[in-house]
Motif scaffolding. Sequence first.
Motif, PDB file in Angstrom:
ATOM      1  N   GLN A   1       0.802  -1.210   0.000  1.00  0.00           N
ATOM      2  CA  GLN A   1       0.000   0.000   0.000  1.00  0.00           C
ATOM      3  C   GLN A   1       0.845   1.275   0.000  1.00  0.00           C
ATOM      4  OE1 GLN A   1      -2.584  -0.375   3.386  1.00  0.00           O
ATOM      5  NE2 GLN A   1      -3.880  -1.911   2.427  1.00  0.00           N
ATOM      6  N   ALA A   2       2.057   1.233   0.561  1.00  0.00           N
ATOM      7  CA  ALA A   2       2.883   2.421   0.665  1.00  0.00           C
ATOM      8  C   ALA A   2       3.241   2.945  -0.724  1.00  0.00           C
ATOM      9  CB  ALA A   2       4.145   2.111   1.455  1.00  0.00           C
ATOM     10  N   ASP A   3       3.240   4.279  -0.883  1.00  0.00           N
ATOM     11  CA  ASP A   3       3.609   4.898  -2.151  1.00  0.00           C
ATOM     12  C   ASP A   3       5.124   5.059  -2.162  1.00  0.00           C
ATOM     13  OD1 ASP A   3       4.009   6.435  -4.394  1.00  0.00           O
ATOM     14  OD2 ASP A   3       2.158   7.562  -4.127  1.00  0.00           O
ATOM     15  N   ILE A   4       5.826   4.077  -2.683  1.00  0.00           N
ATOM     16  CA  ILE A   4       7.283   4.057  -2.653  1.00  0.00           C
ATOM     17  C   ILE A   4       7.867   5.226  -3.430  1.00  0.00           C
ATOM     18  CG2 ILE A   4       9.339   2.649  -3.047  1.00  0.00           C
ATOM     19  CD1 ILE A   4       7.411   1.475  -1.050  1.00  0.00           C
ATOM     20  N   HIS A   5       7.230   5.584  -4.545  1.00  0.00           N
ATOM     21  CA  HIS A   5       7.737   6.678  -5.376  1.00  0.00           C
ATOM     22  C   HIS A   5       7.806   7.991  -4.581  1.00  0.00           C
ATOM     23  CE1 HIS A   5       7.808   4.555  -9.218  1.00  0.00           C
ATOM     24  NE2 HIS A   5       6.685   3.966  -8.842  1.00  0.00           N
ATOM     25  N   LYS A   6       6.755   8.284  -3.816  1.00  0.00           N
ATOM     26  CA  LYS A   6       6.723   9.529  -3.042  1.00  0.00           C
ATOM     27  C   LYS A   6       7.651   9.456  -1.826  1.00  0.00           C
ATOM     28  CE  LYS A   6       2.088  11.118  -4.355  1.00  0.00           C
ATOM     29  NZ  LYS A   6       0.737  11.493  -3.847  1.00  0.00           N
ATOM     30  N   LEU A   7       7.741   8.282  -1.205  1.00  0.00           N
ATOM     31  CA  LEU A   7       8.575   8.133  -0.021  1.00  0.00           C
ATOM     32  C   LEU A   7      10.061   8.227  -0.351  1.00  0.00           C
ATOM     33  CD1 LEU A   7       6.740   5.222   1.822  1.00  0.00           C
ATOM     34  CD2 LEU A   7       7.007   7.554   2.671  1.00  0.00           C
ATOM     35  N   PHE A   8      10.441   7.641  -1.490  1.00  0.00           N
ATOM     36  CA  PHE A   8      11.851   7.581  -1.868  1.00  0.00           C
ATOM     37  C   PHE A   8      12.009   8.058  -3.314  1.00  0.00           C
ATOM     38  CE2 PHE A   8      10.771   4.217   1.138  1.00  0.00           C
ATOM     39  CZ  PHE A   8      11.611   4.530   2.198  1.00  0.00           C
ATOM     40  N   PRO A   9      11.855   9.352  -3.546  1.00  0.00           N
ATOM     41  CA  PRO A   9      11.847   9.888  -4.918  1.00  0.00           C
ATOM     42  C   PRO A   9      13.185   9.773  -5.641  1.00  0.00           C
ATOM     43  CG  PRO A   9      11.873  11.672  -3.319  1.00  0.00           C
ATOM     44  CD  PRO A   9      11.641  10.413  -2.546  1.00  0.00           C
ATOM     45  N   THR A  10      14.279   9.575  -4.910  1.00  0.00           N
ATOM     46  CA  THR A  10      15.591   9.503  -5.560  1.00  0.00           C
ATOM     47  C   THR A  10      15.926   8.109  -6.074  1.00  0.00           C
ATOM     48  OG1 THR A  10      16.745   9.037  -3.463  1.00  0.00           O
ATOM     49  CG2 THR A  10      16.467  11.356  -4.089  1.00  0.00           C
ATOM     50  N   LEU A  11      15.144   7.099  -5.697  1.00  0.00           N
ATOM     51  CA  LEU A  11      15.443   5.731  -6.119  1.00  0.00           C
ATOM     52  C   LEU A  11      14.973   5.485  -7.544  1.00  0.00           C
ATOM     53  CD1 LEU A  11      14.534   3.686  -2.900  1.00  0.00           C
ATOM     54  CD2 LEU A  11      16.713   4.757  -3.527  1.00  0.00           C
ATOM     55  N   GLU A  12      15.747   4.735  -8.289  1.00  0.00           N
ATOM     56  CA  GLU A  12      15.439   4.485  -9.695  1.00  0.00           C
ATOM     57  C   GLU A  12      14.259   3.519  -9.837  1.00  0.00           C
ATOM     58  OE1 GLU A  12      19.127   2.232 -11.178  1.00  0.00           O
ATOM     59  OE2 GLU A  12      19.575   2.986  -9.179  1.00  0.00           O
ATOM     60  N   PRO A  13      13.537   3.594 -10.958  1.00  0.00           N
ATOM     61  CA  PRO A  13      12.304   2.805 -11.159  1.00  0.00           C
ATOM     62  C   PRO A  13      12.478   1.304 -10.955  1.00  0.00           C
ATOM     63  CG  PRO A  13      12.477   4.489 -12.838  1.00  0.00           C
ATOM     64  CD  PRO A  13      13.768   4.530 -12.081  1.00  0.00           C
ATOM     65  N   ALA A  14      13.578   0.741 -11.444  1.00  0.00           N
ATOM     66  CA  ALA A  14      13.783  -0.710 -11.299  1.00  0.00           C
ATOM     67  C   ALA A  14      13.896  -1.104  -9.831  1.00  0.00           C
ATOM     68  CB  ALA A  14      15.040  -1.142 -12.059  1.00  0.00           C
ATOM     69  N   LEU A  15      14.544  -0.265  -9.043  1.00  0.00           N
ATOM     70  CA  LEU A  15      14.677  -0.538  -7.606  1.00  0.00           C
ATOM     71  C   LEU A  15      13.339  -0.377  -6.899  1.00  0.00           C
ATOM     72  CD1 LEU A  15      16.231  -1.138  -5.065  1.00  0.00           C
ATOM     73  CD2 LEU A  15      17.044   1.235  -5.032  1.00  0.00           C
ATOM     74  N   ILE A  16      12.574   0.626  -7.302  1.00  0.00           N
ATOM     75  CA  ILE A  16      11.232   0.815  -6.733  1.00  0.00           C
ATOM     76  C   ILE A  16      10.403  -0.442  -6.927  1.00  0.00           C
ATOM     77  CG2 ILE A  16       9.060   2.068  -6.967  1.00  0.00           C
ATOM     78  CD1 ILE A  16      11.118   3.746  -5.593  1.00  0.00           C
ATOM     79  N   GLU A  17      10.478  -1.034  -8.100  1.00  0.00           N
ATOM     80  CA  GLU A  17       9.718  -2.243  -8.394  1.00  0.00           C
ATOM     81  C   GLU A  17      10.186  -3.407  -7.516  1.00  0.00           C
ATOM     82  OE1 GLU A  17       6.972  -2.630 -10.237  1.00  0.00           O
ATOM     83  OE2 GLU A  17       7.088  -0.435 -10.312  1.00  0.00           O
TER      84      GLU A  17
ATOM     85  N   LYS B   1       8.754  -2.974  -4.076  1.00  0.00           N
ATOM     86  CA  LYS B   1       7.333  -3.334  -4.076  1.00  0.00           C
ATOM     87  C   LYS B   1       7.138  -4.847  -4.063  1.00  0.00           C
ATOM     88  CE  LYS B   1       5.491   0.734  -6.477  1.00  0.00           C
ATOM     89  NZ  LYS B   1       4.804   1.208  -7.710  1.00  0.00           N
ATOM     90  N   ASN B   2       7.969  -5.550  -4.842  1.00  0.00           N
ATOM     91  CA  ASN B   2       7.803  -6.999  -4.976  1.00  0.00           C
ATOM     92  C   ASN B   2       8.377  -7.780  -3.798  1.00  0.00           C
ATOM     93  OD1 ASN B   2       6.571  -6.710  -7.504  1.00  0.00           O
ATOM     94  ND2 ASN B   2       8.534  -6.738  -8.582  1.00  0.00           N
ATOM     95  N   LEU B   3       9.473  -7.295  -3.230  1.00  0.00           N
ATOM     96  CA  LEU B   3      10.169  -8.046  -2.185  1.00  0.00           C
ATOM     97  C   LEU B   3       9.838  -7.572  -0.768  1.00  0.00           C
ATOM     98  CD1 LEU B   3      13.692  -8.229  -3.876  1.00  0.00           C
ATOM     99  CD2 LEU B   3      11.989 -10.048  -3.741  1.00  0.00           C
ATOM    100  N   GLY B   4       9.404  -6.330  -0.651  1.00  0.00           N
ATOM    101  CA  GLY B   4       9.126  -5.779   0.679  1.00  0.00           C
ATOM    102  C   GLY B   4       7.763  -6.190   1.206  1.00  0.00           C
ATOM    103  N   SER B   5       7.627  -6.157   2.513  1.00  0.00           N
ATOM    104  CA  SER B   5       6.339  -6.444   3.156  1.00  0.00           C
ATOM    105  C   SER B   5       6.057  -5.364   4.201  1.00  0.00           C
ATOM    106  CB  SER B   5       6.351  -7.823   3.822  1.00  0.00           C
ATOM    107  OG  SER B   5       7.382  -7.901   4.797  1.00  0.00           O
ATOM    108  N   ILE B   6       4.793  -4.998   4.332  1.00  0.00           N
ATOM    109  CA  ILE B   6       4.398  -3.937   5.260  1.00  0.00           C
ATOM    110  C   ILE B   6       4.199  -4.512   6.659  1.00  0.00           C
ATOM    111  CG2 ILE B   6       2.553  -2.353   5.894  1.00  0.00           C
ATOM    112  CD1 ILE B   6       4.214  -1.223   3.736  1.00  0.00           C
ATOM    113  N   ARG B   7       4.772  -3.848   7.643  1.00  0.00           N
ATOM    114  CA  ARG B   7       4.594  -4.206   9.043  1.00  0.00           C
ATOM    115  C   ARG B   7       3.949  -3.021   9.755  1.00  0.00           C
ATOM    116  NH1 ARG B   7       9.426  -4.643  13.546  1.00  0.00           N
ATOM    117  NH2 ARG B   7       8.116  -5.197  15.345  1.00  0.00           N
ATOM    118  N   SER B   8       2.789  -3.220  10.334  1.00  0.00           N
ATOM    119  CA  SER B   8       2.073  -2.163  11.047  1.00  0.00           C
ATOM    120  C   SER B   8       2.233  -2.342  12.550  1.00  0.00           C
ATOM    121  CB  SER B   8       0.583  -2.178  10.678  1.00  0.00           C
ATOM    122  OG  SER B   8       0.392  -1.943   9.291  1.00  0.00           O
TER     123      SER B   8
END
Length: 209
Positions: free
Chosen positions: A2-18, A21-28
């Motif tokens: 759910q987290a908007d990775i693009h807004k949170l980490f705007p300096t990271l390149e698109p491939a890394l953002i993906e 998204k694919n490897l990370g998991s959200i912990r609340s």
Amino acid sequence: MQADIHKLFPTLEPALIEEIKNLGSIRSVKAGDMLVKTGQFMPNTQLVAEGLVKVYREDQDGHEFFMYYLKPGQACALTLNCAIRQLDSPVMAKAVQDTQLIALPVQDVDRWMQQYHTWSHFVLDSYRQRYMDLIDAFDQVAFRHMDERLRIYLRIHSEQLKTKDIYLTHQEIANELNSSREVISRLLKKMEENGDIILHRYHLELVKL
């Protein structure tokens, strides 16, 4: 995720953002929950997606030394290094607000250091910022009186939480500043007499810090 990775980490390149998204998991976690304890093994790297995290040291008697806050889009360089090198954590971390973290597998985080220059820059910037935070914390202890440290602490807490109302007990403030409740209560009362704060029953309100 759910987290908007693009807004949170705007300096990271698109491939890394993906990859995140694919490897990370959200912990609340809820406000007040412990995230990391001293001596704890770090099974993954965690980025702050939402909320606020306090990082601090604690001695054997339970006295605390506040180090810095972590906001959305940031990572703790100390725990990041511990996770990659498989070391125990030297610090404590607690959620100040309800918080969402992005947990990332250690092996992928290590791989990204070689594969993505934007990730290596992010990690190095995290090291630099946390180092400056530690220098500032050291300067406060070494060169400032307790009344100055208290003012700075309340101002930073207010700025991070974006509120003038501080819901901390005198004992909690004393713990974070490695002082006594009696000293903190006396200084807060003096600040109220000077018109800097208003002391309420369960919180204090900043007026002109």
